[in-house]
Design a protein around this motif. Structure first.
Motif, mmCIF file in Angstrom:
data_model
loop_
_atom_site.group_PDB
_atom_site.id
_atom_site.type_symbol
_atom_site.label_atom_id
_atom_site.label_comp_id
_atom_site.label_asym_id
_atom_site.label_seq_id
_atom_site.Cartn_x
_atom_site.Cartn_y
_atom_site.Cartn_z
ATOM 1 N N CYS A 271 0.965 -1.203 -0.001
ATOM 2 C CA CYS A 271 -0.083 -0.028 0.107
ATOM 3 C C CYS A 271 0.850 1.326 0.189
ATOM 4 C CB CYS A 271 -1.049 -0.013 1.106
ATOM 5 S SG CYS A 271 -1.951 1.451 1.277
ATOM 6 N N TYR A 272 2.024 1.326 0.904
ATOM 7 C CA TYR A 272 2.570 2.392 0.840
ATOM 8 C C TYR A 272 3.352 2.738 -0.599
ATOM 9 C CZ TYR A 272 6.173 5.694 2.736
ATOM 10 O OH TYR A 272 6.950 6.809 3.066
ATOM 11 N N GLY A 273 3.746 1.360 -0.994
ATOM 12 C CA GLY A 273 4.491 1.905 -2.294
ATOM 13 C C GLY A 273 3.623 2.304 -3.380
ATOM 14 N N TYR A 274 2.479 1.949 -3.322
ATOM 15 C CA TYR A 274 1.163 2.460 -4.578
ATOM 16 C C TYR A 274 1.010 3.883 -4.135
ATOM 17 C CZ TYR A 274 -3.095 3.503 -6.550
ATOM 18 O OH TYR A 274 -4.108 4.060 -7.281
ATOM 19 N N VAL A 275 0.790 4.133 -2.727
ATOM 20 C CA VAL A 275 0.437 5.808 -2.352
ATOM 21 C C VAL A 275 1.548 6.595 -2.692
ATOM 22 C CG1 VAL A 275 -0.377 7.155 -0.595
ATOM 23 C CG2 VAL A 275 -1.371 4.980 -0.797
ATOM 24 N N TYR A 276 2.569 6.202 -2.291
ATOM 25 C CA TYR A 276 3.989 7.171 -2.287
ATOM 26 C C TYR A 276 4.795 6.888 -3.436
ATOM 27 C CZ TYR A 276 2.319 8.830 2.146
ATOM 28 O OH TYR A 276 1.543 9.247 3.191
ATOM 29 N N LYS A 277 4.430 5.867 -4.265
ATOM 30 C CA LYS A 277 5.325 5.759 -5.429
ATOM 31 C C LYS A 277 6.665 5.319 -5.093
ATOM 32 C CE LYS A 277 2.088 8.542 -8.102
ATOM 33 N NZ LYS A 277 1.879 9.511 -9.149
ATOM 34 N N THR A 278 7.005 4.382 -4.319
ATOM 35 C CA THR A 278 8.464 4.165 -4.034
ATOM 36 C C THR A 278 8.480 2.649 -3.738
ATOM 37 O OG1 THR A 278 9.965 4.301 -2.096
ATOM 38 C CG2 THR A 278 7.719 4.368 -1.509
ATOM 39 N N GLU A 279 9.646 1.963 -3.503
ATOM 40 C CA GLU A 279 9.857 0.657 -3.417
ATOM 41 C C GLU A 279 10.757 0.650 -2.137
ATOM 42 O OE1 GLU A 279 11.784 -1.008 -6.898
ATOM 43 O OE2 GLU A 279 9.862 -0.712 -8.154
ATOM 44 N N GLU A 280 10.947 1.560 -1.233
ATOM 45 C CA GLU A 280 11.439 1.610 -0.124
ATOM 46 C C GLU A 280 10.896 0.850 1.122
ATOM 47 O OE1 GLU A 280 14.765 2.056 -0.426
ATOM 48 O OE2 GLU A 280 14.358 2.250 -2.506
ATOM 49 N N ALA A 281 9.611 0.758 1.007
ATOM 50 C CA ALA A 281 8.805 0.407 2.297
ATOM 51 C C ALA A 281 9.225 -0.797 3.055
ATOM 52 C CB ALA A 281 7.364 0.211 1.905
ATOM 53 N N ASP A 282 9.518 -1.946 2.389
ATOM 54 C CA ASP A 282 10.019 -3.043 3.084
ATOM 55 C C ASP A 282 11.190 -2.793 3.695
ATOM 56 O OD1 ASP A 282 8.318 -5.331 2.541
ATOM 57 O OD2 ASP A 282 9.016 -5.564 0.621
ATOM 58 N N ARG A 283 12.170 -2.201 3.344
ATOM 59 C CA ARG A 283 13.504 -2.212 4.159
ATOM 60 C C ARG A 283 13.149 -1.056 5.320
ATOM 61 N NH1 ARG A 283 16.991 2.090 4.250
ATOM 62 N NH2 ARG A 283 15.668 3.351 2.494
ATOM 63 N N GLU A 284 12.328 -0.207 5.284
ATOM 64 C CA GLU A 284 11.997 0.701 6.363
ATOM 65 C C GLU A 284 11.327 0.116 7.179
ATOM 66 O OE1 GLU A 284 13.384 3.458 6.825
ATOM 67 O OE2 GLU A 284 13.870 4.295 5.081
ATOM 68 N N LYS A 332 -6.752 10.611 -1.014
ATOM 69 C CA LYS A 332 -7.367 10.018 -2.259
ATOM 70 C C LYS A 332 -6.648 8.800 -2.736
ATOM 71 C CE LYS A 332 -9.313 14.397 -3.324
ATOM 72 N NZ LYS A 332 -9.214 15.589 -4.344
ATOM 73 N N ARG A 333 -5.528 8.801 -2.812
ATOM 74 C CA ARG A 333 -4.676 7.451 -3.339
ATOM 75 C C ARG A 333 -5.105 6.354 -2.435
ATOM 76 N NH1 ARG A 333 -1.450 7.697 -7.609
ATOM 77 N NH2 ARG A 333 -0.258 5.888 -6.999
ATOM 78 N N VAL A 334 -4.894 6.451 -1.102
ATOM 79 C CA VAL A 334 -5.484 5.640 -0.201
ATOM 80 C C VAL A 334 -6.635 5.063 -0.130
ATOM 81 C CG1 VAL A 334 -5.673 5.130 2.320
ATOM 82 C CG2 VAL A 334 -3.829 6.598 1.613
ATOM 83 N N ALA A 335 -7.585 5.868 -0.554
ATOM 84 C CA ALA A 335 -9.105 5.476 -0.714
ATOM 85 C C ALA A 335 -9.328 4.621 -1.890
ATOM 86 C CB ALA A 335 -9.968 6.584 -0.934
ATOM 87 N N PHE A 336 -8.551 4.935 -3.076
ATOM 88 C CA PHE A 336 -8.553 4.129 -4.385
ATOM 89 C C PHE A 336 -7.829 3.006 -4.139
ATOM 90 C CE2 PHE A 336 -7.449 3.172 -8.725
ATOM 91 C CZ PHE A 336 -8.631 3.136 -9.332
ATOM 92 N N TRP A 337 -6.782 2.844 -3.297
ATOM 93 C CA TRP A 337 -6.143 1.598 -3.387
ATOM 94 C C TRP A 337 -7.117 0.646 -2.582
ATOM 95 C CZ3 TRP A 337 -2.166 -1.682 -3.644
ATOM 96 C CH2 TRP A 337 -1.834 -2.689 -2.696
ATOM 97 N N HIS A 338 -7.592 0.983 -1.602
ATOM 98 C CA HIS A 338 -8.660 0.231 -0.737
ATOM 99 C C HIS A 338 -10.005 -0.265 -1.595
ATOM 100 C CE1 HIS A 338 -6.479 -0.345 2.682
ATOM 101 N NE2 HIS A 338 -6.107 0.975 2.936
#
Length: 577
Positions: A271-284, A332-338
């Motif tokens: 979800c974090y990757g989709y909303v913020y357009k990143t691939e660093e979430a797993d590491r953090e 809004k990106r969070v809402a669309f993701w869910h």
């Protein structure tokens, strides 16, 4: 280091550490359930929890002893070490040995290896109980290895009380036998402990727990703040604590991640990757879990995380201040993701917070009806509908019918009936599809029961089951539950039993949370009518367990079952008197 300089170093370090031990325990609660006495058979007591959960306090209390003839205590707090001084395993061994035996044991020591061997011999040959209390251990690998060796090689009268420097340090200890681990769940304060600590009892202590979640640091702040009635995340003391003790300790990228993650409904790397357009979430997420445990797994899969609600609210306010221009876009990106994943309640929550009623225009028929009738999120939807223009509600049949359901269960029947009539308008979107499954008729039938028109409601529910029950299992569970509740209210217990069995099958097959709560309420109410208090309590306990297992939302569950529990307890008191 010469023998004289080593002696001087150990003396100075010990004095600092024991002064810190005295200071740390001042005004704090000595919690027996987490004390040395509570775990007499354990070799190691390990404290793993986020900052502010009292790990250092527990280690410091473990160093208190009143039986000097029977016990020796070592207390090491790594924060007392000079920052520029490298403390290796031989210096660590010398410090432990100094606190156990003083300088006498050093007369034959000629090397670092001799120091470590002398410590091993002293511990293995000790006649007394020895408590070794270590706060902040874990960064230096050699010292960590030495501690693990001493744990494995010393007899049972040598006990260790350890708060690692980070949550994931000394990982192998958790796999050893004789190790008791206390995490955040054990370290949170109870109401009784809050009462003892603050001198406040009853409702006041309960309010403190509700406001802080029992997080010891926040409990202490609430007892001191001049604004205890305000939300905990808004206290100046809380904001300073989070800023100075949590955020400043994090790397910049992790601090940014945590602040961003607070805006998500449920934290996950995907979800974090989709909303913020990143691939660093797993590491953090991995880093936060290993070092600070600020995120806790939620659900059975373990891929979703949550954070303490007070910390989450603080970080959200920080995000709103520093990234105000991005807030609506992110939500809004969070809402669309869910929404894409069919997690409609999360979509509504995010859209509601974004103040985006336009989302209602593109809502599918199933979303509102699922959240309203199956999940029973009455309060959330009532707030959300209050921000949606009336003309939008009237144009979309699913919104009209869902809103009527909300109004009926909010005791606003007249408005509900008006909304249902408006949903019949030919221009209302989705009328045909909804009528095929009988949603409007169902809401009308059950709505009659909310206004105590029980006989009419029972007839309409049966008519609906005959017409639509085979094609709408969610509605069938609701209609049968309504009939069961009417039977319970009328004390028709045989009819209730028959209907309960049918309703339970429909509820289970459709995962009908709202109907489940009402059905169990009807069954418990029936036992109270019969005067069988013990049976009522048994049904309530089992219902709570089942609700937790199937993850029924807690807001309405606690409200309904809490009221029933009070009735049951009142009945028990009356029987006793």
């Amino acid at each position: 280091m010469t023998r004289h300089s080593l002696e001087d170093w150990c003396r100075r370090m010990s004095e600092r550490m024991w002064a810190r031990q005295c200071f740390i325990t001042q005004g704090c609660l000595d919690r027996y359930c987490l004390s040395a006495s509570a775990t007499p058979e354990s070799k190691v007591v390990l404290y793993r929890a986020p900052p502010g959960y009292g790990k250092s306090v527990q280690v410091a209390f473990a160093a208190n002893t009143r039986e000097l003839e029977l016990e020796s205590v070592v207390y090491i707090n790594t924060r007392s070490f000079p920052d520029s001084y490298g403390v290796n395993d031989s210096l660590f061994a010398a410090l432990v040995l100094y606190q156990i035996e003083g300088v006498e044991s050093w007369r034959t020591i000629k090397s670092d290896i001799d120091t470590i061997e002398a410590l091993r011999n002293a511990l293995c040959n000790a006649k007394k109980t020895i408590r070794i209390c270590l706060d902040g251990i874990g960064e230096a690998k050699h010292t960590a290895d030495l501690i693990e060796d001493l744990i494995c090689e010393t007899p049972s009268n040598v006990k260790f009380f350890i708060a690692p420097s980070r949550v994931g340090a000394l990982a192998r200890l958790s796999m050893m036998t004789g190790v008791v681990t206390y995490g955040a769940d054990e370290l949170v304060f109870t109401e009784e402990e809050v009462s003892e600590l603050s001198g406040m009892g009853g409702p006041e202590a309960s309010n403190i727990i509700k406001a802080t979640g029992g997080w010891p640091a926040l409990v202490r702040l609430m007892c001191q703040t001049p604004n205890p009635n305000l939300p905990a995340a808004t206290w100046p003391e809380t904001r300073s604590y989070f800023r100075d003790n949590l955020l400043t300790a994090l790397p910049d990228s992790t601090r940014t991640f945590l602040c961003n993650a607070a805006m998500l409904e449920v934290i996950s790397a995907e979800c974090y990757g989709y909303v913020y357009k990143t691939e660093e979430a797993d590491r953090e997420i991995t880093f936060l879990n290993e070092h600070y445990a600020l995120l806790a797994p939620t659900g059975t899969s373990g891929d979703r995380m949550d954070m303490h609600p007070v910390l989450r609210e603080y970080l959200r306010s920080l995000f709103n201040t520093t990234q105000r221009e991005r807030r609506s876009y992110v939500l809004k990106r969070v809402a669309f993701w869910h929404w894409r994943r069919g997690e409609y309640l999360h979509s509504i929550n995010a859209a509601l917070e974004a103040s985006d009623h336009r989302w209602a225009r593109v809502v599918s028929d199933s979303i509102i009806l699922d959240v309203a009738l199956r999940q029973g999120e009455i309060e959330v939807l009532r707030t959300w509908f209050g921000k949606v223009p009336a003309r939008t509600i009237k144009k979309i049949a699913a919104l009209s019918i869902g809103y009527a359901w909300i109004l009926y269960f909010s005791q606003q029947a007249r408005q509900a009936e008006e909304i249902l009539v408006s949903s019949l308008h030919p221009s209302s979107r989705g009328v045909g599809n909804l009528d095929e499954e009988g949603w409007r008729e169902l809401v009308n039938a059950i709505g009659k029961a909310t206004q105590d028109e029980l006989l009419e409601s029972q007839v309409l529910c049966q008519k609906w089951i005959d017409s639509f029950g085979d094609r709408n299992m969610v509605g069938k569970g609701a209609a049968l539950t309504c009939q069961a509740f009417i039977a319970s209210s009328g004390r028709h217990f045989e009819e209730l039993e028959r209907l309960s069995h049918r309703a339970a099958v429909a509820i289970q097959s459709s995962n009908q949370h709202y109907a489940f709560i009402w059905l169990k309420t009807a069954e418990i109410q029936a036992e109270l009518f019969k005067g069988d208090i013990a049976r009522a309590m048994s049904v309530l306990i089992q219902a709570n367990k089942t609700a937790e297992k199937i993850q029924v939302p807690k807001t309405f569950l606690n409200k309904m079952f809490g009221t029933l529990e009070l009735q049951i307890c009142s009945g028990i008191v009356n029987l006793a008197t």
